[in-house]
Scaffold this active site. Structure first.
Site, PDB file in Angstrom:
ATOM      1  N   CYS A   2      88.041  44.074  34.895  1.00  0.00           N
ATOM      2  CA  CYS A   2      87.059  45.150  35.004  1.00  0.00           C
ATOM      3  C   CYS A   2      85.799  44.771  34.222  1.00  0.00           C
ATOM      4  O   CYS A   2      85.715  43.699  33.633  1.00  0.00           O
ATOM      5  CB  CYS A   2      87.639  46.434  34.427  1.00  0.00           C
ATOM      6  SG  CYS A   2      89.332  46.770  34.952  1.00  0.00           S
TER       7      CYS A   2
HETATM    8  N1  GLN Z   1      95.106  45.813  34.041  1.00  0.00           N
HETATM    9  C1  GLN Z   1      94.192  46.909  34.103  1.00  0.00           C
HETATM   10  C2  GLN Z   1      94.272  47.652  35.421  1.00  0.00           C
HETATM   11  O1  GLN Z   1      94.984  47.330  36.287  1.00  0.00           O
HETATM   12  C3  GLN Z   1      92.769  46.444  33.877  1.00  0.00           C
HETATM   13  C4  GLN Z   1      92.284  45.656  35.044  1.00  0.00           C
HETATM   14  C5  GLN Z   1      91.086  44.835  34.819  1.00  0.00           C
HETATM   15  O2  GLN Z   1      90.590  44.598  33.723  1.00  0.00           O
HETATM   16  N2  GLN Z   1      90.622  44.360  35.907  1.00  0.00           N
HETATM   17  O3  GLN Z   1      93.573  48.610  35.583  1.00  0.00           O
END
Ligand code: GLN
Length: 251
Positions: A2
């Site tokens: 993210c």
């Molecule tokens: N693992 C977390 C989720 O699935 C954060 C994902 C991310 O950083 N892309 O939301």
């Protein structure tokens, strides 16, 4: 992975912070520039901010892409805030695209976001859960990040400083299982973040400090944060230290 950011400084509207900049979080939801894993962040988003006179933050989340939420973009033009934490999500494949998994998570007066993933989550879930505060709604969300939040809440409720708890959770979780652990949190008067596995930048001006996965404009004052670092920021300044220097010995 993210993208997330936290802001502390003179009040700005949510629109000025999240939508208006040339490489805003909105743009990063469909065209991130420094993201090391994943192409877009279309699996939801969230914004938390502090409103004068309210000890707890206001939190808005959606399971939709940020770019599809025109109504929030409209309201954001008239919402000022002096402390904000926001994130756009690219869901780790084993977890659902659901509003409950969109960050920031919140509890008591805190806002929290995890940019990354816990590798082999099923194998360490029970161990992590034992170290997480149980009776907190966001800790029950069906996503790896929720347990990291739960571990941080437990430390905060025991009186540990905001940043120390993030350093501890990052070190503890990465010792249990490899993965990527960029954590970001605020209590409304200070910011803290760890960089472990993905990009992180900090910008301090006379008016505000911003910690963000990537710069949201061309300002030359953005500084990259070395991997393995803990960043703390408040009205007095920014400090960057190795995570291991800060980990609490007696959590
Ligand atoms: N693992 C977390 C989720 O699935 C954060 C994902 C991310 O950083 N892309 O939301």
């Amino acid at each position: 992975m993210c993208r997330h950011l936290a802001y502390l400084g003179v009040p700005v509207t949510l629109h000025e912070l999240l939508h208006a900049p040339a490489q805003s979080l909105l743009v990063q939801s469909y065209a991130p520039r420094r993201q090391r894993h994943g192409l877009v962040n279309a699996d939801g988003y969230g914004v938390g901010w502090y409103h004068p006179g309210r000890p707890r933050p206001v939190r808005y989340r959606r399971a939709m892409p940020m770019w599809a939420d025109a109504s929030f973009a409209e309201v954001a033009q008239v919402v000022p805030a002096a402390c904000v934490l926001a994130a756009v999500r690219s869901a780790t494949p084993e977890f659902p695209v659901d509003e409950s998994c969109a960050q920031p998570f919140t509890c008591d007066g805190w806002l929290f976001s995890h940019n990354g993933r816990i590798d082999g989550f099923a194998g360490v879930e029970e161990a992590l859960r034992r170290e997480a505060e149980p009776a907190v709604p966001d800790v029950r969300a069906p996503v790896d990040s929720a347990l990291l939040f739960g571990m941080a809440v437990r430390l905060w409720r025991r009186g540990r400083p905001l940043a120390e708890a993030l350093a501890h959770v990052t070190a503890r979780a990465s010792a249990l299982s490899p993965g990527r652990y960029n954590l970001l949190a605020t209590d409304g008067v200070r910011l803290a973040a760890t960089a472990r596995g993905d990009s992180l930048y900090v910008r301090r001006t006379g008016e505000a400090v911003v910690i963000a996965s990537e710069p949201f404009d061309g300002d030359t004052r953005w500084r990259p944060v070395p991997d393995g670092s803990l960043v703390t920021a408040d009205a007095h300044g920014v400090v960057i230290r190795p995570i291991e220097e800060v980990v609490c010995t007696d959590p």
